[in-house]
Design a protein around this motif. Structure first.
Motif, PDB file in Angstrom:
ATOM      1  N   ASP A 132     -38.899  -6.907   4.610  1.00 24.95           N
ATOM      2  CA  ASP A 132     -38.184  -7.491   5.740  1.00 24.95           C
ATOM      3  C   ASP A 132     -36.688  -7.526   5.450  1.00 24.95           C
ATOM      4  O   ASP A 132     -36.231  -7.139   4.368  1.00 24.95           O
ATOM      5  N   VAL A 133     -35.937  -8.011   6.422  1.00 25.10           N
ATOM      6  CA  VAL A 133     -34.476  -8.028   6.310  1.00 25.10           C
ATOM      7  C   VAL A 133     -34.017  -8.890   5.153  1.00 25.10           C
ATOM      8  O   VAL A 133     -33.100  -8.519   4.407  1.00 25.10           O
ATOM      9  N   SER A 134     -34.636 -10.050   4.970  1.00 26.63           N
ATOM     10  CA  SER A 134     -34.179 -10.964   3.915  1.00 26.63           C
ATOM     11  C   SER A 134     -34.306 -10.334   2.536  1.00 26.63           C
ATOM     12  O   SER A 134     -33.448 -10.537   1.662  1.00 26.63           O
ATOM     13  N   GLU A 135     -35.350  -9.550   2.325  1.00 25.04           N
ATOM     14  CA  GLU A 135     -35.511  -8.898   1.034  1.00 25.04           C
ATOM     15  C   GLU A 135     -34.501  -7.769   0.856  1.00 25.04           C
ATOM     16  O   GLU A 135     -33.979  -7.566  -0.247  1.00 25.04           O
ATOM     17  N   LEU A 136     -34.205  -7.061   1.914  1.00 23.65           N
ATOM     18  CA  LEU A 136     -33.171  -6.029   1.826  1.00 23.65           C
ATOM     19  C   LEU A 136     -31.806  -6.639   1.534  1.00 23.65           C
ATOM     20  O   LEU A 136     -30.991  -6.045   0.810  1.00 23.65           O
ATOM     21  N   GLU A 137     -31.554  -7.824   2.064  1.00 24.05           N
ATOM     22  CA  GLU A 137     -30.259  -8.474   1.850  1.00 24.05           C
ATOM     23  C   GLU A 137     -30.063  -8.934   0.412  1.00 24.05           C
ATOM     24  O   GLU A 137     -28.940  -9.191  -0.012  1.00 24.05           O
ATOM     25  N   ARG A 138     -31.150  -9.028  -0.362  1.00 23.07           N
ATOM     26  CA  ARG A 138     -31.047  -9.437  -1.760  1.00 23.07           C
ATOM     27  C   ARG A 138     -30.713  -8.278  -2.688  1.00 23.07           C
ATOM     28  O   ARG A 138     -30.445  -8.479  -3.863  1.00 23.07           O
ATOM     29  N   LEU A 139     -30.728  -7.065  -2.187  1.00 22.70           N
ATOM     30  CA  LEU A 139     -30.443  -5.917  -3.031  1.00 22.70           C
ATOM     31  C   LEU A 139     -29.013  -5.978  -3.564  1.00 22.70           C
ATOM     32  O   LEU A 139     -28.091  -6.383  -2.868  1.00 22.70           O
ATOM     33  N   THR A 140     -28.866  -5.557  -4.814  1.00 22.92           N
ATOM     34  CA  THR A 140     -27.535  -5.575  -5.440  1.00 22.92           C
ATOM     35  C   THR A 140     -27.173  -4.183  -5.954  1.00 22.92           C
ATOM     36  O   THR A 140     -26.429  -3.460  -5.315  1.00 22.92           O
ATOM     37  N   THR A 141     -27.737  -3.799  -7.094  1.00 18.42           N
ATOM     38  CA  THR A 141     -27.390  -2.494  -7.678  1.00 18.42           C
ATOM     39  C   THR A 141     -28.538  -1.493  -7.596  1.00 18.42           C
ATOM     40  O   THR A 141     -28.489  -0.427  -8.221  1.00 18.42           O
ATOM     41  N   GLU A 142     -29.580  -1.791  -6.851  1.00 22.13           N
ATOM     42  CA  GLU A 142     -30.696  -0.867  -6.687  1.00 22.13           C
ATOM     43  C   GLU A 142     -30.226   0.417  -5.996  1.00 22.13           C
ATOM     44  O   GLU A 142     -29.254   0.422  -5.245  1.00 22.13           O
ATOM     45  N   HIS A 143     -30.933   1.499  -6.260  1.00 25.43           N
ATOM     46  CA  HIS A 143     -30.563   2.785  -5.697  1.00 25.43           C
ATOM     47  C   HIS A 143     -31.331   3.120  -4.419  1.00 25.43           C
ATOM     48  O   HIS A 143     -30.880   3.950  -3.623  1.00 25.43           O
ATOM     49  N   TYR A 144     -32.496   2.526  -4.245  1.00 27.37           N
ATOM     50  CA  TYR A 144     -33.274   2.765  -3.026  1.00 27.37           C
ATOM     51  C   TYR A 144     -34.211   1.595  -2.792  1.00 27.37           C
ATOM     52  O   TYR A 144     -34.480   0.793  -3.687  1.00 27.37           O
ATOM     53  N   ALA A 145     -34.711   1.492  -1.557  1.00 22.22           N
ATOM     54  CA  ALA A 145     -35.719   0.482  -1.204  1.00 22.22           C
ATOM     55  C   ALA A 145     -36.942   1.197  -0.653  1.00 22.22           C
ATOM     56  O   ALA A 145     -36.828   2.189   0.074  1.00 22.22           O
ATOM     57  N   MET A 146     -38.115   0.697  -1.014  1.00 22.35           N
ATOM     58  CA  MET A 146     -39.371   1.231  -0.489  1.00 22.35           C
ATOM     59  C   MET A 146     -39.929   0.194   0.482  1.00 22.35           C
ATOM     60  O   MET A 146     -40.321  -0.898   0.074  1.00 22.35           O
ATOM     61  N   VAL A 147     -39.941   0.528   1.755  1.00 22.65           N
ATOM     62  CA  VAL A 147     -40.303  -0.416   2.816  1.00 22.65           C
ATOM     63  C   VAL A 147     -41.754  -0.187   3.235  1.00 22.65           C
ATOM     64  O   VAL A 147     -42.181   0.940   3.451  1.00 22.65           O
ATOM     65  N   SER A 148     -42.492  -1.297   3.365  1.00 22.72           N
ATOM     66  CA  SER A 148     -43.901  -1.193   3.740  1.00 22.72           C
ATOM     67  C   SER A 148     -44.394  -2.483   4.383  1.00 22.72           C
ATOM     68  O   SER A 148     -43.742  -3.519   4.250  1.00 22.72           O
ATOM     69  N   PRO A 149     -45.578  -2.394   5.045  1.00 19.43           N
ATOM     70  CA  PRO A 149     -46.315  -1.182   5.424  1.00 19.43           C
ATOM     71  C   PRO A 149     -45.819  -0.669   6.764  1.00 19.43           C
ATOM     72  O   PRO A 149     -45.672  -1.428   7.714  1.00 19.43           O
ATOM     73  N   VAL A 150     -45.564   0.621   6.831  1.00 17.61           N
ATOM     74  CA  VAL A 150     -45.088   1.187   8.085  1.00 17.61           C
ATOM     75  C   VAL A 150     -46.245   1.369   9.063  1.00 17.61           C
ATOM     76  O   VAL A 150     -46.124   1.069  10.251  1.00 17.61           O
ATOM     77  N   PHE A 151     -47.386   1.832   8.555  1.00 12.38           N
ATOM     78  CA  PHE A 151     -48.587   2.009   9.368  1.00 12.38           C
ATOM     79  C   PHE A 151     -49.753   1.314   8.668  1.00 12.38           C
ATOM     80  O   PHE A 151     -49.680   1.036   7.464  1.00 12.38           O
ATOM     81  N   PRO A 152     -50.834   1.011   9.392  1.00 15.76           N
ATOM     82  CA  PRO A 152     -52.018   0.463   8.718  1.00 15.76           C
ATOM     83  C   PRO A 152     -52.479   1.417   7.622  1.00 15.76           C
ATOM     84  O   PRO A 152     -52.386   2.638   7.766  1.00 15.76           O
ATOM     85  N   THR A 153     -52.959   0.854   6.523  1.00 15.56           N
ATOM     86  CA  THR A 153     -53.298   1.675   5.378  1.00 15.56           C
ATOM     87  C   THR A 153     -54.684   1.359   4.839  1.00 15.56           C
ATOM     88  O   THR A 153     -55.064   0.188   4.745  1.00 15.56           O
ATOM     89  N   GLU A 154     -55.427   2.399   4.466  1.00 21.84           N
ATOM     90  CA  GLU A 154     -56.745   2.218   3.872  1.00 21.84           C
ATOM     91  C   GLU A 154     -56.652   1.631   2.474  1.00 21.84           C
ATOM     92  O   GLU A 154     -57.559   0.951   2.007  1.00 21.84           O
ATOM     93  N   SER A 155     -55.545   1.894   1.780  1.00 22.11           N
ATOM     94  CA  SER A 155     -55.402   1.403   0.408  1.00 22.11           C
ATOM     95  C   SER A 155     -55.325  -0.118   0.359  1.00 22.11           C
ATOM     96  O   SER A 155     -55.801  -0.745  -0.578  1.00 22.11           O
TER      97      SER A 155
END
Length: 203
Positions: A97-120
C-alpha cells in the motif's frame, strides 16, 4: 536484464528446485529471488550457491529474501523491516500500500502485491487489480514489480499500468515446462527491465 523476476518455492515444484530454475533460465529468466526461509542457514547458503551457478553463465543475479545475502550482494526485504535497509548493490522490498511505499529510503525497487488473485496464497489480498497497481506505481519513488497471479496474459497489462516488470512464483514453480512460461512473460515485458532507470530508481 529483462522485466521478469522468479521467486522460489520448493513446496510447489514437481522436480528439484535447481532443475526448475535451470529451465526458467533456459527460457530467459535472469533474476531469481531465493525464498525458502525455513531452511537452516547452511542449507540455504548451499542452495544459494547452487542457484548462482545456474545464473552465472547468462549473467543473471540471485537475490536473497531477508537481510542476509548469503555471500552475495542482493537482498529482498519484507515490508516490516529491517529499517534502514542494508547497504548492498541491490535491495528490494515488498510493499502492499501507499504507506509502505512511503517508508522506502535507499531501496532500489519495490515488489507490489497481490495484483491478481493467486493460487500460491489463496485469500491473500484483496487483489489490487490493474488500477490499484497503477495508483501505487504513481506514488512509488522506485521502480515497481507486479506480483501475485501474474501470467503471460496479464503481464502486459501490468507493464501498461507502469510496472517496471513482473515477479512470478507459482506459475513457474508448478509449470510442466518453466521455460515456456518464462518465454511468454519475457515476450510480454521485453521492452522493460526491473532495475532499469525509469525516472525513480535509486543507485
Amino acid at each position: 536484464m529483462n522485466g521478469v523476476v522468479v521467486l522460489t518455492d520448493r513446496r510447489q515444484v514437481r522436480r528439484p528446485l535447481r532443475e526448475v530454475i535451470q529451465r526458467a533460465v533456459d527460457g530467459g529468466a535472469r533474476c531469481v529471488v531465493l525464498r525458502e526461509k525455513d531452511l537452516p542457514r547452511d542449507e540455504r547458503a548451499a542452495l544459494a550457491a547452487a542457484l548462482r551457478s545456474v545464473l552465472a553463465p547468462v549473467g543473471g543475479r540471485l537475490v536473497v529474501a531477508g537481510p542476509d545475502p548469503l555471500g552475495g550482494d542482493a537482498v529482498h526485504l519484507t515490508a516490516s523491516g529491517p529499517y534502514p535497509p542494508p547497504d548492498l548493490a541491490l535491495v528490494g522490498r515488498s510493499c502492499h500500500d501507499v504507506s509502505e511505499l512511503e517508508r522506502l529510503t535507499t531501496e532500489h525497487y519495490a515488489m507490489v502485491s497481490p495484483v491478481f488473485p493467486t493460487e500460491s496464497k489463496p485469500g491473500y489480498g484483496p487483489a489490487l487489480g490493474v488500477d490499484g497497481l497503477a495508483r501505487l506505481v504513481g506514488c512509488s519513488p522506485v521502480p515497481v514489480l507486479a506480483l501475485g497471479g501474474v501470467t503471460p496474459r496479464t503481464a502486459r497489462d501490468c507493464v501498461a499500468a507502469g510496472a517496471a516488470g513482473v515477479a512470478v512464483m507459482g506459475a513457474v514453480m508448478r509449470a510442466d515446462d518453466p521455460a515456456d512460461v518464462i518465454r511468454g512473460l519475457v515476450s510480454a515485458t521485453e521492452s522493460v527491465g526491473p532495475f532499469a532507470d525509469r525516472g525513480g530508481v535509486r543507485s
